[in-house]
Design a protein around this motif. Structure first.
Motif, PDB file in Angstrom:
ATOM      1  N   MET A   1     -15.014 -75.821 -38.211  1.00 34.23           N
ATOM      2  CA  MET A   1     -15.734 -77.017 -37.770  1.00 34.23           C
ATOM      3  C   MET A   1     -15.252 -77.454 -36.401  1.00 34.23           C
ATOM      4  O   MET A   1     -16.051 -77.776 -35.518  1.00 34.23           O
ATOM      5  CB  MET A   1     -15.514 -78.164 -38.762  1.00 34.23           C
TER       6      MET A   1
ATOM      7  N   TYR B   1     -16.553 -75.170 -33.759  1.00 35.68           N
ATOM      8  CA  TYR B   1     -17.982 -75.358 -33.524  1.00 35.68           C
ATOM      9  C   TYR B   1     -18.233 -76.585 -32.678  1.00 35.68           C
ATOM     10  O   TYR B   1     -18.993 -76.548 -31.702  1.00 35.68           O
ATOM     11  CB  TYR B   1     -18.677 -75.479 -34.879  1.00 35.68           C
ATOM     12  N   PHE B   2     -17.568 -77.718 -33.046  1.00 33.80           N
ATOM     13  CA  PHE B   2     -17.786 -78.924 -32.252  1.00 33.80           C
ATOM     14  C   PHE B   2     -17.145 -78.809 -30.888  1.00 33.80           C
ATOM     15  O   PHE B   2     -17.592 -79.445 -29.939  1.00 33.80           O
ATOM     16  CB  PHE B   2     -17.255 -80.150 -32.994  1.00 33.80           C
TER      17      PHE B   2
ATOM     18  N   PHE C   1     -19.597 -77.679 -28.202  1.00 36.78           N
ATOM     19  CA  PHE C   1     -20.479 -78.700 -27.649  1.00 36.78           C
ATOM     20  C   PHE C   1     -19.708 -79.721 -26.846  1.00 36.78           C
ATOM     21  O   PHE C   1     -20.162 -80.157 -25.787  1.00 36.78           O
ATOM     22  CB  PHE C   1     -21.251 -79.376 -28.785  1.00 36.78           C
ATOM     23  N   TYR C   2     -18.512 -80.111 -27.354  1.00 33.68           N
ATOM     24  CA  TYR C   2     -17.751 -81.099 -26.590  1.00 33.68           C
ATOM     25  C   TYR C   2     -17.354 -80.529 -25.251  1.00 33.68           C
ATOM     26  O   TYR C   2     -17.349 -81.235 -24.231  1.00 33.68           O
ATOM     27  CB  TYR C   2     -16.499 -81.550 -27.362  1.00 33.68           C
TER      28      TYR C   2
ATOM     29  N   PHE D   1     -20.148 -80.723 -22.720  1.00 37.59           N
ATOM     30  CA  PHE D   1     -20.231 -82.092 -22.220  1.00 37.59           C
ATOM     31  C   PHE D   1     -19.110 -82.367 -21.223  1.00 37.59           C
ATOM     32  O   PHE D   1     -19.322 -82.930 -20.149  1.00 37.59           O
ATOM     33  CB  PHE D   1     -20.167 -83.049 -23.418  1.00 37.59           C
TER      34      PHE D   1
ATOM     35  N   LYS E   1     -11.090 -93.625 -14.751  1.00 36.47           N
ATOM     36  CA  LYS E   1     -10.830 -94.001 -16.145  1.00 36.47           C
ATOM     37  C   LYS E   1     -11.567 -93.083 -17.099  1.00 36.47           C
ATOM     38  O   LYS E   1     -11.030 -92.678 -18.135  1.00 36.47           O
ATOM     39  CB  LYS E   1     -11.281 -95.443 -16.392  1.00 36.47           C
ATOM     40  N   ALA E   2     -12.811 -92.730 -16.743  1.00 35.52           N
ATOM     41  CA  ALA E   2     -13.583 -91.863 -17.629  1.00 35.52           C
ATOM     42  C   ALA E   2     -12.909 -90.492 -17.743  1.00 35.52           C
ATOM     43  O   ALA E   2     -12.930 -89.876 -18.812  1.00 35.52           O
ATOM     44  CB  ALA E   2     -15.014 -91.714 -17.103  1.00 35.52           C
TER      45      ALA E   2
ATOM     46  N   VAL F   1      -9.695 -89.928 -17.701  1.00 35.82           N
ATOM     47  CA  VAL F   1      -8.585 -90.065 -18.640  1.00 35.82           C
ATOM     48  C   VAL F   1      -9.106 -89.991 -20.071  1.00 35.82           C
ATOM     49  O   VAL F   1      -8.554 -89.291 -20.917  1.00 35.82           O
ATOM     50  CB  VAL F   1      -7.856 -91.402 -18.405  1.00 35.82           C
ATOM     51  N   ILE F   2     -10.248 -90.688 -20.329  1.00 35.71           N
ATOM     52  CA  ILE F   2     -10.739 -90.755 -21.707  1.00 35.71           C
ATOM     53  C   ILE F   2     -11.201 -89.392 -22.194  1.00 35.71           C
ATOM     54  O   ILE F   2     -10.824 -88.941 -23.290  1.00 35.71           O
ATOM     55  CB  ILE F   2     -11.862 -91.795 -21.816  1.00 35.71           C
ATOM     56  N   ILE F   3     -12.020 -88.680 -21.378  1.00 35.53           N
ATOM     57  CA  ILE F   3     -12.538 -87.415 -21.905  1.00 35.53           C
ATOM     58  C   ILE F   3     -11.435 -86.370 -21.990  1.00 35.53           C
ATOM     59  O   ILE F   3     -11.450 -85.521 -22.886  1.00 35.53           O
ATOM     60  CB  ILE F   3     -13.756 -86.871 -21.127  1.00 35.53           C
TER      61      ILE F   3
ATOM     62  N   LEU G   1      -9.554 -87.066 -25.229  1.00 36.27           N
ATOM     63  CA  LEU G   1     -10.281 -86.560 -26.393  1.00 36.27           C
ATOM     64  C   LEU G   1     -10.164 -85.045 -26.497  1.00 36.27           C
ATOM     65  O   LEU G   1     -10.016 -84.481 -27.591  1.00 36.27           O
ATOM     66  CB  LEU G   1     -11.751 -86.966 -26.318  1.00 36.27           C
TER      67      LEU G   1
END
Lengths: 144, 140
Positions: A19, A22-23, A26-27, A30, A112-113, A115-117, A120
């Motif tokens: 799983m 697979y994800f 896609f992540y 992005f 900031k964006a 750092v966030i991605i 994750l």
């Protein structure tokens, strides 16, 4: 004495690992698009010192290639229940963790964006690492 | 077993996009707080508004946790209705929150976005979880 693998009747492929892989496909698509667009945005709004823009872009493309190879080996290893591809993908994950840290900490301009991605993505890699180790240990337990 | 359609990746991606924007707003909420205050404001008024926005964002993250739990544990992963509702609400939330961030909308508009785009999928998720774990229905 030859070590022979016992054919087990139980399914040893790890579903959580599958799983996450697979994800991850896609992540990562992005993530790649977002980072590329942000680098283009930064090149318009900020001024890059000589050569740093090229470094950022080349490392991004390198990360893409590493990711494709890593995910292919991970899928293949988990589905055919072979340890060698999974271990290869683990080793390549370390490379990708380094690159993700680069984009998180040492990039020319960190938004900031960004750092966030990246955070994750690192969480995803960490999960994959742990699940891959569990999967490999489940696979190698049956050697006689 | 239904073949993996393209609903599942779409749902995952819209969830992730919404999550990224919510965390971003959490980080840079000053502008939105200032936009909902009158031109002359006291420090106490600023604190109140800031707390209100923090509460709204934290509850949003809680709803996210519920929905991600339901999605990854498989309870609602293959349920097409919930997937469609989730994709629709989270995609519209992402676009609206982009405007919220860039156009510096006041904090009161956030509660509307929260009600339609975060609370609704989470409530349906809770209903589905009760259905699967409580009433022992099949998670499809």
């Amino acid at each position: 004495m030859v070590l022979r693998k016992v054919k087990s009747a139980a399914v040893l492929s790890s579903i959580p690992l599958q799983m996450v892989f697979y994800f991850n496909v896609f992540y990562y698509s992005f993530y790649f698009l977002a980072t590329l667009l942000m680098i283009i945005y930064k090149s318009q709004v900020f001024s890059f010192p000589d050569g740093y823009l090229a470094v950022d872009l080349i490392l991004l493309i390198f990360m893409l290639i590493l990711e494709v190879i890593r995910l292919y080996f991970g899928f293949k290893g988990n589905l055919t229940e072979e340890e060698v591809p999974i271990v290869t993908s683990l080793v390549l994950t370390i490379g990708n963790v380094m690159l993700s840290l680069y984009y998180l900490l040492w990039q020319t301009y960190v938004l900031k964006a960004d750092v966030i991605i990246n955070a994750l993505l690192l969480v995803t890699y960490g999960l994959e690492g742990i699940l891959a180790i569990i999967a490999v240990s489940a696979l190698t337990r049956l050697y006689t | 077993m239904p073949i993996p359609s393209s609903l599942i990746p779409s749902r995952f991606l819209t969830l992730m996009a919404h999550l990224v924007i919510v965390i971003d707003i959490f980080w840079s909420r000053e502008n939105n707080v200032l936009a909902s205050l009158p031109p002359t404001y006291t420090s106490l008024q600023y604190q109140n508004r800031d707390t209100e926005l923090i509460v709204a964002l934290s509850v949003t993250l809680g709803m996210f946790l519920i929905e991600l739990l339901g999605f990854f544990s498989g309870v609602s992963m293959f349920n097409s209705t919930q997937s469609l509702i989730s994709i629709g609400t989270h995609a519209s939330a992402s676009v609206t929150l982009l405007f919220f961030l860039f156009e510096q909308w006041p904090c009161s508009t956030y509660w509307w976005i929260f009600a339609f785009c975060s609370a609704l999928p989470a409530c349906i998720e809770i209903i589905l979880m009760i259905g699967v774990f409580g009433l022992k229905k099949k998670p499809l």
